[in-house]
Write an enzyme that holds these catalytic residues in place. Structure first.
Site, PDB file in Angstrom:
ATOM      1  N   TYR A   1      -1.952 -13.910   5.121  1.00 43.09           N
ATOM      2  CA  TYR A   1      -2.014 -13.856   6.576  1.00 43.09           C
ATOM      3  C   TYR A   1      -2.916 -12.734   7.088  1.00 43.09           C
ATOM      4  O   TYR A   1      -3.023 -12.522   8.285  1.00 43.09           O
ATOM      5  CB  TYR A   1      -0.597 -13.670   7.149  1.00 43.09           C
ATOM      6  CG  TYR A   1       0.238 -12.653   6.394  1.00 43.09           C
ATOM      7  CD1 TYR A   1       0.139 -11.292   6.653  1.00 43.09           C
ATOM      8  CD2 TYR A   1       1.100 -13.077   5.381  1.00 43.09           C
ATOM      9  CE1 TYR A   1       0.862 -10.373   5.941  1.00 43.09           C
ATOM     10  CE2 TYR A   1       1.842 -12.151   4.656  1.00 43.09           C
ATOM     11  CZ  TYR A   1       1.726 -10.807   4.933  1.00 43.09           C
ATOM     12  OH  TYR A   1       2.453  -9.894   4.212  1.00 43.09           O
TER      13      TYR A   1
ATOM     14  N   ARG B   1       0.519  -1.143   4.961  1.00 43.29           N
ATOM     15  CA  ARG B   1       1.039  -1.662   3.694  1.00 43.29           C
ATOM     16  C   ARG B   1      -0.097  -2.384   2.968  1.00 43.29           C
ATOM     17  O   ARG B   1      -0.533  -3.446   3.385  1.00 43.29           O
ATOM     18  CB  ARG B   1       2.211  -2.611   3.978  1.00 43.29           C
ATOM     19  CG  ARG B   1       2.649  -3.427   2.784  1.00 43.29           C
ATOM     20  CD  ARG B   1       3.928  -4.220   3.057  1.00 43.29           C
ATOM     21  NE  ARG B   1       3.912  -5.038   4.252  1.00 43.29           N
ATOM     22  CZ  ARG B   1       3.531  -6.326   4.296  1.00 43.29           C
ATOM     23  NH1 ARG B   1       3.105  -6.934   3.240  1.00 43.29           N
ATOM     24  NH2 ARG B   1       3.582  -6.999   5.413  1.00 43.29           N
TER      25      ARG B   1
ATOM     26  N   HIS C   1       4.501  -8.035   1.355  1.00 41.78           N
ATOM     27  CA  HIS C   1       5.844  -7.570   1.726  1.00 41.78           C
ATOM     28  C   HIS C   1       6.723  -7.394   0.496  1.00 41.78           C
ATOM     29  O   HIS C   1       7.483  -6.434   0.390  1.00 41.78           O
ATOM     30  CB  HIS C   1       6.488  -8.574   2.683  1.00 41.78           C
ATOM     31  CG  HIS C   1       7.920  -8.297   2.957  1.00 41.78           C
ATOM     32  ND1 HIS C   1       8.334  -7.271   3.783  1.00 41.78           N
ATOM     33  CD2 HIS C   1       9.058  -8.896   2.508  1.00 41.78           C
ATOM     34  CE1 HIS C   1       9.666  -7.250   3.825  1.00 41.78           C
ATOM     35  NE2 HIS C   1      10.118  -8.222   3.057  1.00 41.78           N
TER      36      HIS C   1
END
Length: 256
Positions: A246, A234, A238
């Protein structure tokens, strides 16, 4: 390697390429619209186009798909009007009404709930004696949810013609794959439920099509369910509210 290539005509390859370009452009356009305040929210799929377009290419229109929130590319490849997808992401659920010609189930926002729905549809097709199969899409994080294990167990026991299609994009929101399951692969989780799981390079459109076609044929012939793990990445956060701090730029660049 020609041995790994599916048997496709030049016209089929052209259409697949055009679809990959279309969904990538759509993804960026929807991102821009959200940032401009023209969409309420949006979940990007950049990096996962091959998984979704490739799998759609090997399905029949009357096969049932049960998508997750990151599957806008899949819906476009499954003939869902783009204007309706934008309608949905702007808060109008009527945008998810599938065209009469295809069996597209609405997007599932809760993680994993669509898996049990897919198994139910697959089992119903088996009881009716049709050749329809069901395929459900989810991320690797969903494999740590109870719905995943219940659906896999039921599908295995009743030999339901269902494909579990895991888009392993390496992160369940901010949790890396290694921190949310100790399995060496997602594919091997199928073993516990008595059927086969295979791992595929989900960023190779030809690998997705070739292995996907084999899987679809196997399930359609009445051999029971299968689990496909698509190893992908990805590129974006998100969701639109995720700064993705992160992970490092160096990590992301490894997949570019």
């Amino acid at each position: 390697d020609e041995a790994l290539m599916p048997k496709l005509t030049n016209e089929q390859i052209k259409k697949i390429y055009e679809m990959l370009v279309l969904v990538r452009v759509f993804d960026q356009k929807a991102f821009n619209m959200q940032r401009q305040g023209r969409l309420g929210t949006y979940i990007q799929f950049k990096g996962q186009e091959a998984c979704q377009v490739g799998s759609a290419a090997v399905l029949n229109d009357d096969d049932w798909i049960f998508p997750m929130y990151r599957n806008s590319a899949l819906l476009i490849a499954r003939k869902h009007p783009i204007v309706q997808i934008l309608q949905y992401w702007n808060g109008d659920e009527r945008g998810l009404k599938a065209p009469d010609s295809v069996n597209n189930f609405p997007i599932a926002i809760p993680v994993g709930t669509q898996l049990t729905h897919a198994v139910g549809a697959a089992w119903a097709g088996k009881l009716k004696g049709t050749k329809e199969i069901a395929i459900t899409y989810f991320g690797e994080g969903a494999t740590s949810k109870g719905d995943f294990h219940e659906a896999m167990n039921f599908a295995g026991v009743f030999s339901a013609p269902c494909i579990f299609f895991c888009e392993n994009n390496q992160f369940a929101i901010s949790v890396p794959r290694a921190n949310q399951t100790h399995s060496e692969t997602i594919a091997q989780k199928a073993i516990a439920y008595g059927f086969e799981g295979i791992q595929v390079d989900g960023m190779d459109i030809f690998a997705v099509i070739k292995e996907g076609q084999k899987c679809v044929d196997f399930v359609r012939e009445g051999n029971g369910p299968m689990l496909l793990e698509m190893d992908t990445y990805r590129y974006r956060g998100h969701s639109m509210s995720d700064p993705a701090t992160y992970r490092s730029k160096e990590e992301v660049n490894l997949y570019l």
